[in-house]
Design a protein around this motif. Structure first.
Motif: not given
Length: 177
Positions: A87-112
């Motif tokens: 968020l420091e680099k990009m304070p306003k993320l495009e909605p699709w990019l925010q959704e992508l980040i959430q999906r990737l983080e959730a997948r990483g958490e699930a794998r962990g």
């Protein structure tokens, strides 16, 4: 007419040139060129390729291109994307990019979580085997204990436990494995 195979080796310079191409669809090939790379440059190119999809007006084509770009990236590269987007680099993320980040983080958490559960299950099996061998009166030396506790494959541990039910020595427990 004949066809000859062509081998293309695309590196960072070619990927950057593809990102500057007039057609945003060329961003797919830039991402494809980074599919086996994992460093900061590869992440930047993958993100730039995903951002180029915003230039498309057709939502279905936009989504298809994003999915295609993600499909050619390695899991390691996909998991690294959220870390590069702060968020420091990009304070306003495009909605699709925010959704992508959430999906990737959730997948990483699930794998962990799955890896943690598997390790916990293997540790439990190893402890059970050690206790079982102790109760059966089968001596376990340091090397055998290390072998048992280092094993993370629950199927192997279960095999050893089953063998331990009839075994009188560690050789019989470990068998050919």
């Amino acid at each position: 007419m004949s066809f000859a195979p062509t081998v293309m080796l695309l590196g960072e310079p070619e990927a950057l040139a593809l990102l500057k191409a007039p057609a945003p669809e060329m961003a797919f090939y830039a991402a494809w060129a980074m599919q086996t790379r994992h460093g900061p440059a590869a992440i930047e190119i993958a993100l730039a390729a995903l951002r180029r999809t915003d230039e498309l007006s057709d939502p279905a084509l936009k989504d298809a291109l994003r999915q295609s770009i993600l499909a050619v990236l390695s899991d390691t590269l996909k998991e690294a994307l959220p870390a590069m987007i702060s968020l420091e680099k990009m304070p306003k993320l495009e909605p699709w990019l925010q959704e992508l980040i959430q999906r990737l983080e959730a997948r990483g958490e699930a794998r962990g979580e799955a890896r943690g559960e598997a390790r916990g299950e293997a540790r439990g099996e190893a402890r059970a085997l050690l206790r079982f061998l102790e109760h059966r009166g089968i001596a376990v030396d340091a090397a055998a204990e290390a072998r048992i506790t280092a094993c993370t494959d629950t199927a192997i541990l279960e095999t050893w436990i089953a063998r331990a039910a009839k075994a009188t020595t560690l050789v019989e427990v470990f068998g050919a494995s």
